[in-house]
Design a protein around this motif. Structure first.
Motif, PDB file in Angstrom:
ATOM      1  N   GLY A 151       6.797 -34.996 -12.248  1.00 16.69           N
ATOM      2  CA  GLY A 151       7.052 -35.831 -10.958  1.00 16.69           C
ATOM      3  C   GLY A 151       5.845 -36.659 -10.337  1.00 16.69           C
ATOM      4  N   ALA A 152       5.078 -36.981 -10.936  1.00 14.73           N
ATOM      5  CA  ALA A 152       3.742 -37.765 -10.650  1.00 14.73           C
ATOM      6  C   ALA A 152       4.483 -39.009 -10.521  1.00 14.73           C
ATOM      7  CB  ALA A 152       2.805 -37.732 -11.598  1.00 14.73           C
ATOM      8  N   ALA A 153       3.952 -39.867  -9.543  1.00 14.12           N
ATOM      9  CA  ALA A 153       4.245 -41.433  -9.342  1.00 14.12           C
ATOM     10  C   ALA A 153       3.622 -42.173 -10.570  1.00 14.12           C
ATOM     11  CB  ALA A 153       3.690 -41.957  -8.141  1.00 14.12           C
ATOM     12  N   VAL A 154       4.337 -43.368 -10.896  1.00 12.52           N
ATOM     13  CA  VAL A 154       3.926 -44.219 -12.248  1.00 12.52           C
ATOM     14  C   VAL A 154       3.867 -45.526 -11.733  1.00 12.52           C
ATOM     15  CG1 VAL A 154       4.602 -44.472 -14.361  1.00 12.52           C
ATOM     16  CG2 VAL A 154       5.533 -42.440 -13.503  1.00 12.52           C
ATOM     17  N   SER A 155       2.675 -46.119 -12.156  1.00 11.79           N
ATOM     18  CA  SER A 155       2.374 -47.553 -12.002  1.00 11.79           C
ATOM     19  C   SER A 155       1.817 -48.050 -13.612  1.00 11.79           C
ATOM     20  CB  SER A 155       1.734 -47.975 -11.230  1.00 11.79           C
ATOM     21  OG  SER A 155       0.266 -47.418 -11.247  1.00 11.79           O
ATOM     22  N   LEU A 156       2.077 -49.153 -13.607  1.00 10.63           N
ATOM     23  CA  LEU A 156       1.450 -49.947 -15.071  1.00 10.63           C
ATOM     24  C   LEU A 156       0.170 -50.485 -14.824  1.00 10.63           C
ATOM     25  CD1 LEU A 156       2.180 -50.501 -17.914  1.00 10.63           C
ATOM     26  CD2 LEU A 156       3.517 -52.550 -17.061  1.00 10.63           C
ATOM     27  N   ASP A 157      -0.761 -50.622 -15.712  1.00  7.73           N
ATOM     28  CA  ASP A 157      -2.034 -51.147 -15.849  1.00  7.73           C
ATOM     29  C   ASP A 157      -1.791 -52.846 -15.737  1.00  7.73           C
ATOM     30  OD1 ASP A 157      -4.400 -52.435 -16.071  1.00  7.73           O
ATOM     31  OD2 ASP A 157      -5.262 -50.685 -17.564  1.00  7.73           O
ATOM     32  N   PRO A 158      -2.161 -53.344 -14.638  1.00 11.17           N
ATOM     33  CA  PRO A 158      -1.917 -54.978 -14.774  1.00 11.17           C
ATOM     34  C   PRO A 158      -2.625 -55.589 -15.843  1.00 11.17           C
ATOM     35  CG  PRO A 158      -3.525 -54.453 -13.015  1.00 11.17           C
ATOM     36  CD  PRO A 158      -2.933 -52.967 -13.440  1.00 11.17           C
ATOM     37  N   ALA A 159      -3.427 -55.024 -16.488  1.00 13.15           N
ATOM     38  CA  ALA A 159      -4.142 -55.733 -17.434  1.00 13.15           C
ATOM     39  C   ALA A 159      -3.465 -56.087 -18.829  1.00 13.15           C
ATOM     40  CB  ALA A 159      -5.193 -54.819 -17.931  1.00 13.15           C
ATOM     41  N   CYS A 160      -2.056 -55.537 -18.799  1.00 19.18           N
ATOM     42  CA  CYS A 160      -1.373 -55.672 -20.052  1.00 19.18           C
ATOM     43  C   CYS A 160      -0.384 -56.927 -19.839  1.00 19.18           C
ATOM     44  CB  CYS A 160      -0.316 -54.336 -20.105  1.00 19.18           C
ATOM     45  SG  CYS A 160       0.624 -54.174 -18.897  1.00 19.18           S
ATOM     46  N   ALA A 161      -0.447 -57.503 -18.549  1.00 24.39           N
ATOM     47  CA  ALA A 161       0.499 -58.607 -18.139  1.00 24.39           C
ATOM     48  C   ALA A 161       0.316 -59.867 -19.220  1.00 24.39           C
ATOM     49  CB  ALA A 161       0.361 -59.016 -16.825  1.00 24.39           C
ATOM     50  N   PRO A 162      -1.165 -60.218 -19.628  1.00 25.77           N
ATOM     51  CA  PRO A 162      -1.087 -61.356 -20.470  1.00 25.77           C
ATOM     52  C   PRO A 162      -0.438 -61.293 -21.896  1.00 25.77           C
ATOM     53  CG  PRO A 162      -3.108 -61.031 -19.346  1.00 25.77           C
ATOM     54  CD  PRO A 162      -2.309 -59.928 -19.159  1.00 25.77           C
ATOM     55  N   ARG A 163      -0.620 -60.066 -22.381  1.00 28.56           N
ATOM     56  CA  ARG A 163       0.004 -59.894 -23.514  1.00 28.56           C
ATOM     57  C   ARG A 163       1.607 -59.775 -23.459  1.00 28.56           C
ATOM     58  NH1 ARG A 163      -1.206 -59.982 -29.150  1.00 28.56           N
ATOM     59  NH2 ARG A 163       0.397 -58.600 -29.923  1.00 28.56           N
ATOM     60  N   VAL A 164       2.017 -59.139 -22.579  1.00 29.74           N
ATOM     61  CA  VAL A 164       3.496 -59.093 -22.349  1.00 29.74           C
ATOM     62  C   VAL A 164       4.057 -60.701 -22.437  1.00 29.74           C
ATOM     63  CG1 VAL A 164       5.495 -58.767 -20.792  1.00 29.74           C
ATOM     64  CG2 VAL A 164       3.468 -57.128 -21.194  1.00 29.74           C
ATOM     65  N   ALA A 165       3.257 -61.469 -21.570  1.00 28.79           N
ATOM     66  CA  ALA A 165       3.646 -62.906 -21.439  1.00 28.79           C
ATOM     67  C   ALA A 165       3.778 -63.580 -22.795  1.00 28.79           C
ATOM     68  CB  ALA A 165       2.882 -63.533 -20.405  1.00 28.79           C
ATOM     69  N   GLN A 214       3.272 -53.330 -24.334  1.00 28.10           N
ATOM     70  CA  GLN A 214       2.125 -53.394 -25.404  1.00 28.10           C
ATOM     71  C   GLN A 214       2.337 -54.766 -26.113  1.00 28.10           C
ATOM     72  OE1 GLN A 214       0.994 -50.244 -28.024  1.00 28.10           O
ATOM     73  NE2 GLN A 214       2.309 -48.645 -26.786  1.00 28.10           N
ATOM     74  N   GLY A 215       3.452 -55.809 -25.478  1.00 27.94           N
ATOM     75  CA  GLY A 215       3.554 -57.064 -25.847  1.00 27.94           C
ATOM     76  C   GLY A 215       3.991 -57.373 -27.244  1.00 27.94           C
ATOM     77  N   ALA A 216       4.554 -56.342 -27.977  1.00 19.93           N
ATOM     78  CA  ALA A 216       5.240 -56.422 -29.206  1.00 19.93           C
ATOM     79  C   ALA A 216       6.695 -56.547 -29.190  1.00 19.93           C
ATOM     80  CB  ALA A 216       4.691 -55.445 -30.124  1.00 19.93           C
ATOM     81  N   SER A 217       7.349 -56.546 -28.056  1.00 18.93           N
ATOM     82  CA  SER A 217       8.741 -56.423 -28.025  1.00 18.93           C
ATOM     83  C   SER A 217       9.657 -57.552 -27.522  1.00 18.93           C
ATOM     84  CB  SER A 217       9.213 -55.352 -26.948  1.00 18.93           C
ATOM     85  OG  SER A 217       8.719 -53.985 -27.725  1.00 18.93           O
ATOM     86  N   GLY A 218       8.882 -58.596 -27.073  1.00 19.92           N
ATOM     87  CA  GLY A 218       9.342 -59.841 -26.797  1.00 19.92           C
ATOM     88  C   GLY A 218       9.946 -59.896 -25.217  1.00 19.92           C
ATOM     89  N   VAL A 219       9.842 -59.029 -24.502  1.00 22.20           N
ATOM     90  CA  VAL A 219      10.474 -59.045 -23.255  1.00 22.20           C
ATOM     91  C   VAL A 219       9.618 -59.742 -22.404  1.00 22.20           C
ATOM     92  CG1 VAL A 219      11.605 -56.885 -23.588  1.00 22.20           C
ATOM     93  CG2 VAL A 219       9.551 -57.055 -22.518  1.00 22.20           C
ATOM     94  N   ARG A 220      10.432 -60.332 -21.277  1.00 19.77           N
ATOM     95  CA  ARG A 220       9.815 -61.052 -20.178  1.00 19.77           C
ATOM     96  C   ARG A 220       8.721 -60.174 -19.349  1.00 19.77           C
ATOM     97  NH1 ARG A 220      14.323 -63.636 -17.632  1.00 19.77           N
ATOM     98  NH2 ARG A 220      15.130 -61.663 -18.291  1.00 19.77           N
TER      99      ARG A 220
END
Length: 509
Positions: A22-36, A109-115
């Motif tokens: 039940g812990a709250a979840v967030s994403l490390d913002p450092a991954c944003a450039p790879r996603v883009a 992880q920036g290997a899936s091509g999603v925005r």
């Protein structure tokens, strides 16, 4: 419970456990450039005009059909809607939250091509407590968990249903109440969302976490049964287990010995005990439970790797603007891990049931028949042992390996599948069965120790027994047994039994 920040590709097992609990979840913002970068690579690949699977072609057996640029958005919407073909009861909310977190970490992880905005929507749904209604049946564990993940993806475009604040609502309505809007999927995004092993992996991880709690609780109930039967702690001597060298066996023997340390019951029969050896259900606890611990740890290693991997198809490599098709969606590692967990759960319950059967049999235990002070007038623990036997047999039937059963799908394009979803989905039910067996053992073992008064067991086991006795009094005469069993089950499921015994027992990780 502390919130979890996902660092894609490097999330420890403890964090996945916390999310499941039940812990709250967030994403490390450092991954944003790879996603883009990954999303930009998809645009560049499209600009080349060549057919690329999953981006401008049909899917599966229809991969040879080229799709025009004007239909690419429709293509992604269609794959989500057509693949949302699951059936059966909704999957448990904790499992689907875990599935969403697994998918989020994979996409990021920036290997899936999603925005970035698609990743952000999935993260926001987790943060705001929107859980898609995902039918539990329909995946064969290859080409990804297509149907379950499609139901998740459908809610992101406003289709399907979502659990939100204790309500089951149409997806678009739930998103609106949470201040979110449905998205329109871009090229590759529908396929990226619905392809992967996250449904199977979430169910397998949930089974692993419940099996870990089950395993540790069984050490307490097993030690208490040993005390009730006035069993020997000699089989737990470390010299025996050091010679065999199995890590789990050594740790279990040490744990059992520690749980019994200082027991006046054990001291009372160190001399003048006519029994030479105890039955296997007592004597071989380190060998059986140690083997279960070792196999659970193997499964944990596999699942931690899988949870940190990327398993959709095709995968995008921005450095070279390539979309490479492979088969990471095949969930064979998860299927094998689930089968191992199933075997461990089955054996934990099986040996516990044998201890219950031993305790109710006066010829074996030396205790009153069926653990009642007045047998005949009272039936005591006669039928609870039957219930335990029924549950163990049910788990034996469910423990047959799912991974050996394959069936061709998609017009033989997908001609070998893992059945990981089947193997993983059964684990929570199996753990529930085994927990009920342990609950009966806890009641029986505590009742058996009652007969040894005024002698007491060790401090740890007496604390565990006292925790039970706060909820369930000793059985003097027959009474409605079901409430006693439910109370004992809750002590195990909640972790209260473990906490009372010290909670220092070996775990999976």
């Amino acid at each position: 419970m502390n919130p979890v920040t996902l660092t894609p590709g490097n999330v420890p097992l403890a964090d996945w456990r916390a999310i499941y609990r039940g812990a709250a979840v967030s994403l490390d913002p450092a991954c944003a450039p790879r996603v883009a970068q990954s999303a930009a690579a998809v645009s560049r690949i499209l600009a080349k005009g060549a057919p690329v699977y999953g981006i401008n072609t049909g899917f599966g057996k229809l991969a040879s059909v080229r799709i025009g640029d004007e239909d690419l958005a429709t293509l992604q919407r269609n794959i989500v809607l057509s693949h949302a073909a699951g059936t059966g009861a909704p999957s448990p909310v904790p499992v689907i939250r875990l599935m969403m977190a697994l998918k989020l970490a994979s996409l990021a992880q920036g290997a899936s091509g999603v925005r970035p905005e698609t990743v952000a929507l999935l993260e926001a749904m987790l943060v705001k407590g929107l859980t898609p209604v995902v039918p539990s049946q329909g995946s064969v564990g290859a080409s990804g968990d297509l149907a379950p993940l499609s139901h998740m993806a459908a809610t992101m475009i406003g289709v399907g249903e979502i659990f939100y604040r204790d309500e089951r609502l149409p997806a678009a309505e739930a998103l609106g109440k949470a201040g979110l809007e449905p998205t329109e999927l871009g090229p590759k995004e529908g396929l990226a969302l619905l392809n992967g092993t996250q449904f199977s992996t979430a169910n397998a991880l949930a089974g692993l976490f419940e099996a870990e709690l089950l395993f540790r609780s069984a050490l307490v109930t097993g030690a208490l049964s040993t005390e009730a039967a006035k069993g020997s702690d000699t089989p737990f001597d470390p010299r025996i287990h050091t010679l065999r060298r199995h890590r789990g066996q050594i740790e279990v023997a040490d744990a059992l010995r520690g749980l019994m340390t200082g027991s006046a019951i054990r001291a009372s029969h160190l001399e003048n005990d006519a029994r030479v050896q105890d039955p296997y259900c007592l004597r071989c606890q380190p060998q059986v439970m140690g083997a279960a611990l070792d196999i659970l740890r193997q499964a944990a290693t596999t699942l931690e790797i899988e949870a940190n991997g990327v398993s959709d198809n095709p995968l995008i490599f921005p450095e070279t603007d390539e979309a490479l098709s492979g088969g990471n969606f095949h969930a064979e590692p998860v299927a094998f891990a689930a089968d191992m967990i199933a075997m461990a759960i089955c054996e934990i319950g099986s040996i516990a049931e044998r201890r219950i059967a031993m305790l109710v049999d006066p010829a074996l235990s030396g205790l009153p028949a069926f653990l009642t002070p007045r047998p005949g007038l009272n039936s005591g623990f006669m039928i609870p042992q039957v219930t335990a036997a029924a549950l163990v047999s049910e788990n034996k039937q469910r423990a047959y390996p799912a991974s050996v059963d394959s069936i061709p799908t998609s017009a033989n394009q997908e001609d070998h599948v893992s059945m990981a979803a089947h193997g993983a989905r059964r684990l929570l039910d199996m753990a529930q069965n085994a927990t009920a067996v342990l609950g009966i053992e806890l009641l029986a073992a505590a009742q058996g120790v009652d007969f040894h008064a005024p002698l007491a067991s060790s401090d740890a086991l007496e604390a565990a027994r006292a925790t039970l006795r706060e909820q369930v009094p000793s059985l003097e005469d027959d009474r409605h047994f079901h409430p006693d069993m439910e109370a004992a089950n809750l002590l195990i499921r909640s972790g209260a039994l473990l906490a009372s015994a010290g909670d220092s027992l070996p775990g999976v990780a």
